[in-house]
Design a protein around this motif. Sequence first.
Motif, PDB file in Angstrom:
ATOM      1  N   LEU A  59     -41.175 -90.076 -26.768  1.00  0.00           N
ATOM      2  CA  LEU A  59     -41.845 -91.281 -25.964  1.00  0.00           C
ATOM      3  C   LEU A  59     -43.360 -90.814 -25.519  1.00  0.00           C
ATOM      4  CD1 LEU A  59     -41.268 -94.056 -25.623  1.00  0.00           C
ATOM      5  CD2 LEU A  59     -40.283 -93.456 -23.395  1.00  0.00           C
ATOM      6  N   GLU A  60     -43.470 -89.477 -24.680  1.00  0.00           N
ATOM      7  CA  GLU A  60     -44.916 -89.142 -24.248  1.00  0.00           C
ATOM      8  C   GLU A  60     -45.875 -89.083 -25.305  1.00  0.00           C
ATOM      9  OE1 GLU A  60     -42.271 -85.326 -24.702  1.00  0.00           O
ATOM     10  OE2 GLU A  60     -41.925 -87.419 -24.180  1.00  0.00           O
ATOM     11  N   HIS A  61     -45.564 -89.080 -26.534  1.00  0.00           N
ATOM     12  CA  HIS A  61     -46.524 -88.810 -27.614  1.00  0.00           C
ATOM     13  C   HIS A  61     -47.292 -90.381 -28.005  1.00  0.00           C
ATOM     14  CE1 HIS A  61     -45.701 -84.628 -28.498  1.00  0.00           C
ATOM     15  NE2 HIS A  61     -44.510 -85.009 -28.049  1.00  0.00           N
ATOM     16  N   TYR A  62     -46.662 -91.140 -27.182  1.00  0.00           N
ATOM     17  CA  TYR A  62     -47.354 -92.647 -27.346  1.00  0.00           C
ATOM     18  C   TYR A  62     -47.974 -93.209 -26.257  1.00  0.00           C
ATOM     19  CZ  TYR A  62     -44.707 -92.953 -31.745  1.00  0.00           C
ATOM     20  OH  TYR A  62     -43.944 -92.876 -32.940  1.00  0.00           O
ATOM     21  N   PRO A  89     -40.892 -85.455 -20.219  1.00  0.00           N
ATOM     22  CA  PRO A  89     -41.298 -84.349 -19.228  1.00  0.00           C
ATOM     23  C   PRO A  89     -41.328 -85.471 -17.870  1.00  0.00           C
ATOM     24  CG  PRO A  89     -42.727 -84.267 -21.158  1.00  0.00           C
ATOM     25  CD  PRO A  89     -41.793 -85.334 -21.378  1.00  0.00           C
ATOM     26  N   ASP A  90     -40.780 -84.859 -16.964  1.00  0.00           N
ATOM     27  CA  ASP A  90     -40.568 -85.544 -15.424  1.00  0.00           C
ATOM     28  C   ASP A  90     -41.933 -85.151 -14.764  1.00  0.00           C
ATOM     29  OD1 ASP A  90     -40.349 -86.336 -12.927  1.00  0.00           O
ATOM     30  OD2 ASP A  90     -38.376 -85.699 -12.994  1.00  0.00           O
ATOM     31  N   PHE A  91     -42.769 -86.134 -14.707  1.00  0.00           N
ATOM     32  CA  PHE A  91     -44.028 -85.730 -14.001  1.00  0.00           C
ATOM     33  C   PHE A  91     -43.936 -85.465 -12.557  1.00  0.00           C
ATOM     34  CE2 PHE A  91     -48.364 -86.849 -12.212  1.00  0.00           C
ATOM     35  CZ  PHE A  91     -49.083 -85.794 -12.892  1.00  0.00           C
ATOM     36  N   GLY A  92     -43.272 -86.066 -11.789  1.00  0.00           N
ATOM     37  CA  GLY A  92     -42.617 -85.682 -10.630  1.00  0.00           C
ATOM     38  C   GLY A  92     -42.264 -84.300 -10.390  1.00  0.00           C
ATOM     39  N   ALA A  93     -41.475 -83.785 -11.372  1.00  0.00           N
ATOM     40  CA  ALA A  93     -41.126 -82.397 -11.228  1.00  0.00           C
ATOM     41  C   ALA A  93     -42.300 -81.398 -11.640  1.00  0.00           C
ATOM     42  CB  ALA A  93     -39.943 -82.053 -12.257  1.00  0.00           C
ATOM     43  N   CYS A  94     -43.158 -81.994 -12.748  1.00  0.00           N
ATOM     44  CA  CYS A  94     -44.213 -81.030 -13.140  1.00  0.00           C
ATOM     45  C   CYS A  94     -45.245 -81.069 -11.716  1.00  0.00           C
ATOM     46  CB  CYS A  94     -44.968 -81.782 -14.243  1.00  0.00           C
ATOM     47  SG  CYS A  94     -44.077 -81.523 -15.483  1.00  0.00           S
ATOM     48  N   ALA A  95     -45.413 -82.034 -11.229  1.00  0.00           N
ATOM     49  CA  ALA A  95     -46.241 -82.276 -10.012  1.00  0.00           C
ATOM     50  C   ALA A  95     -45.652 -81.011  -8.873  1.00  0.00           C
ATOM     51  CB  ALA A  95     -46.619 -83.387  -9.245  1.00  0.00           C
ATOM     52  N   LYS A  96     -44.407 -81.322  -8.466  1.00  0.00           N
ATOM     53  CA  LYS A  96     -43.881 -80.184  -7.623  1.00  0.00           C
ATOM     54  C   LYS A  96     -44.081 -78.674  -8.113  1.00  0.00           C
ATOM     55  CE  LYS A  96     -39.419 -79.531  -5.275  1.00  0.00           C
ATOM     56  NZ  LYS A  96     -38.964 -78.316  -5.499  1.00  0.00           N
ATOM     57  N   ILE A  97     -43.866 -78.442  -9.167  1.00  0.00           N
ATOM     58  CA  ILE A  97     -44.229 -77.074  -9.934  1.00  0.00           C
ATOM     59  C   ILE A  97     -45.688 -76.491  -9.821  1.00  0.00           C
ATOM     60  CG2 ILE A  97     -44.286 -75.687 -11.849  1.00  0.00           C
ATOM     61  CD1 ILE A  97     -41.600 -77.114 -12.908  1.00  0.00           C
ATOM     62  N   LEU A 113     -46.251 -79.228 -20.769  1.00  0.00           N
ATOM     63  CA  LEU A 113     -45.389 -80.378 -20.397  1.00  0.00           C
ATOM     64  C   LEU A 113     -46.177 -81.490 -20.393  1.00  0.00           C
ATOM     65  CD1 LEU A 113     -42.920 -78.745 -18.136  1.00  0.00           C
ATOM     66  CD2 LEU A 113     -42.387 -79.947 -20.139  1.00  0.00           C
ATOM     67  N   ILE A 114     -47.188 -81.324 -20.076  1.00  0.00           N
ATOM     68  CA  ILE A 114     -48.231 -82.514 -19.475  1.00  0.00           C
ATOM     69  C   ILE A 114     -48.870 -82.896 -20.860  1.00  0.00           C
ATOM     70  CG2 ILE A 114     -50.047 -83.158 -18.129  1.00  0.00           C
ATOM     71  CD1 ILE A 114     -48.771 -81.537 -15.977  1.00  0.00           C
ATOM     72  N   CYS A 115     -49.584 -81.855 -21.510  1.00  0.00           N
ATOM     73  CA  CYS A 115     -50.609 -82.176 -22.516  1.00  0.00           C
ATOM     74  C   CYS A 115     -49.786 -82.060 -24.050  1.00  0.00           C
ATOM     75  CB  CYS A 115     -51.576 -81.252 -22.439  1.00  0.00           C
ATOM     76  SG  CYS A 115     -52.769 -81.363 -20.895  1.00  0.00           S
ATOM     77  N   GLY A 116     -48.703 -81.505 -24.221  1.00  0.00           N
ATOM     78  CA  GLY A 116     -47.980 -81.230 -25.533  1.00  0.00           C
ATOM     79  C   GLY A 116     -48.621 -79.959 -25.886  1.00  0.00           C
ATOM     80  N   LYS A 126     -49.707 -88.388 -24.672  1.00  0.00           N
ATOM     81  CA  LYS A 126     -50.603 -89.441 -24.484  1.00  0.00           C
ATOM     82  C   LYS A 126     -50.099 -90.379 -23.121  1.00  0.00           C
ATOM     83  CE  LYS A 126     -51.807 -90.227 -29.114  1.00  0.00           C
ATOM     84  NZ  LYS A 126     -51.662 -91.421 -30.042  1.00  0.00           N
ATOM     85  N   MET A 127     -48.745 -89.973 -22.412  1.00  0.00           N
ATOM     86  CA  MET A 127     -48.125 -90.728 -21.388  1.00  0.00           C
ATOM     87  C   MET A 127     -47.532 -89.929 -20.555  1.00  0.00           C
ATOM     88  SD  MET A 127     -47.988 -93.773 -20.256  1.00  0.00           S
ATOM     89  CE  MET A 127     -47.363 -94.294 -18.912  1.00  0.00           C
ATOM     90  N   ILE A 128     -47.403 -90.050 -19.421  1.00  0.00           N
ATOM     91  CA  ILE A 128     -46.490 -89.442 -18.296  1.00  0.00           C
ATOM     92  C   ILE A 128     -45.594 -90.404 -17.822  1.00  0.00           C
ATOM     93  CG2 ILE A 128     -48.181 -87.693 -17.681  1.00  0.00           C
ATOM     94  CD1 ILE A 128     -48.760 -89.418 -15.288  1.00  0.00           C
ATOM     95  N   PHE A 129     -44.192 -89.656 -17.270  1.00  0.00           N
ATOM     96  CA  PHE A 129     -43.268 -90.774 -16.741  1.00  0.00           C
ATOM     97  C   PHE A 129     -42.749 -89.772 -15.524  1.00  0.00           C
ATOM     98  CE2 PHE A 129     -43.215 -91.576 -21.303  1.00  0.00           C
ATOM     99  CZ  PHE A 129     -43.488 -92.783 -21.460  1.00  0.00           C
ATOM    100  N   ASP A 130     -42.053 -90.755 -14.933  1.00  0.00           N
ATOM    101  CA  ASP A 130     -41.276 -90.265 -13.763  1.00  0.00           C
ATOM    102  C   ASP A 130     -39.977 -91.066 -13.734  1.00  0.00           C
ATOM    103  OD1 ASP A 130     -41.709 -92.478 -12.556  1.00  0.00           O
ATOM    104  OD2 ASP A 130     -42.615 -91.325 -10.458  1.00  0.00           O
ATOM    105  N   GLU A 131     -38.770 -91.008 -13.152  1.00  0.00           N
ATOM    106  CA  GLU A 131     -37.787 -91.510 -13.284  1.00  0.00           C
ATOM    107  C   GLU A 131     -37.834 -93.034 -12.819  1.00  0.00           C
ATOM    108  OE1 GLU A 131     -32.845 -91.655 -11.927  1.00  0.00           O
ATOM    109  OE2 GLU A 131     -34.067 -89.781 -11.626  1.00  0.00           O
ATOM    110  N   PRO A 132     -38.439 -93.499 -11.687  1.00  0.00           N
ATOM    111  CA  PRO A 132     -38.608 -94.964 -11.514  1.00  0.00           C
ATOM    112  C   PRO A 132     -39.488 -95.552 -12.304  1.00  0.00           C
ATOM    113  CG  PRO A 132     -38.934 -93.661  -9.410  1.00  0.00           C
ATOM    114  CD  PRO A 132     -38.884 -92.485 -10.775  1.00  0.00           C
ATOM    115  N   PHE A 133     -40.585 -95.000 -12.848  1.00  0.00           N
ATOM    116  CA  PHE A 133     -41.387 -95.646 -13.949  1.00  0.00           C
ATOM    117  C   PHE A 133     -40.560 -96.052 -14.980  1.00  0.00           C
ATOM    118  CE2 PHE A 133     -44.821 -95.654 -17.223  1.00  0.00           C
ATOM    119  CZ  PHE A 133     -45.315 -96.481 -16.852  1.00  0.00           C
ATOM    120  N   LEU A 134     -39.919 -94.908 -15.782  1.00  0.00           N
ATOM    121  CA  LEU A 134     -39.407 -95.177 -16.975  1.00  0.00           C
ATOM    122  C   LEU A 134     -38.157 -96.200 -16.941  1.00  0.00           C
ATOM    123  CD1 LEU A 134     -39.194 -94.514 -19.865  1.00  0.00           C
ATOM    124  CD2 LEU A 134     -37.993 -92.290 -19.179  1.00  0.00           C
TER     125      LEU A 134
END
Length: 153
Positions: A59-62, A89-97, A113-116, A126-134
């Motif tokens: 999904l993040e490839h769209y 990829p969970d952007f929140g987890a990526c931001a924490k790392i 994880l962020i750029c492919g 092309k897109m980022i997600f976290d659990e609430p947004f998705l």
Amino acid sequence: MTYEKDPVRLHIGCGKRVIPGFINVDIQEFPHVDHIAHANNLDFATDASVDLIYSSHVLEHYGQTEFVNVLQEWHRVLKAGGTLRLSVPDFGACAKIYYEKGLEDGLSGLVGLICGGQRDEYDFHKMIFDEPFLTKALYEVGFGTVRTWDWNN
């Protein structure tokens, strides 16, 4: 779509991975791919004909104006009560790392994880997600129950 397999299970974005009992769908041609298709155009499948969709890191490839169309297409082909197992990829987890460690893993870690992986023309995020947004997007498309699942199981 007519398959003798019951239940009908799609593995969308299968890449080189084969899951026994699934119909393999990918944008690239591999020997085991049953349907070469974009995730947002499953025209080989009729409405409400699929019991389970498994899609891991697709999904993040769209882009931000495209991913909802993908979700709508998946919702279209799923039977009432069908299951979508989705991993992004969970952007929140990526931001924490990143906050804790920066980019110490370089291209093998957060950048990928962020750029492919950027190994071919399709391997760009092309897109980022976290659990609430998705979760919100899934409900808006019409999915009934949304919950996290443990990919280890």
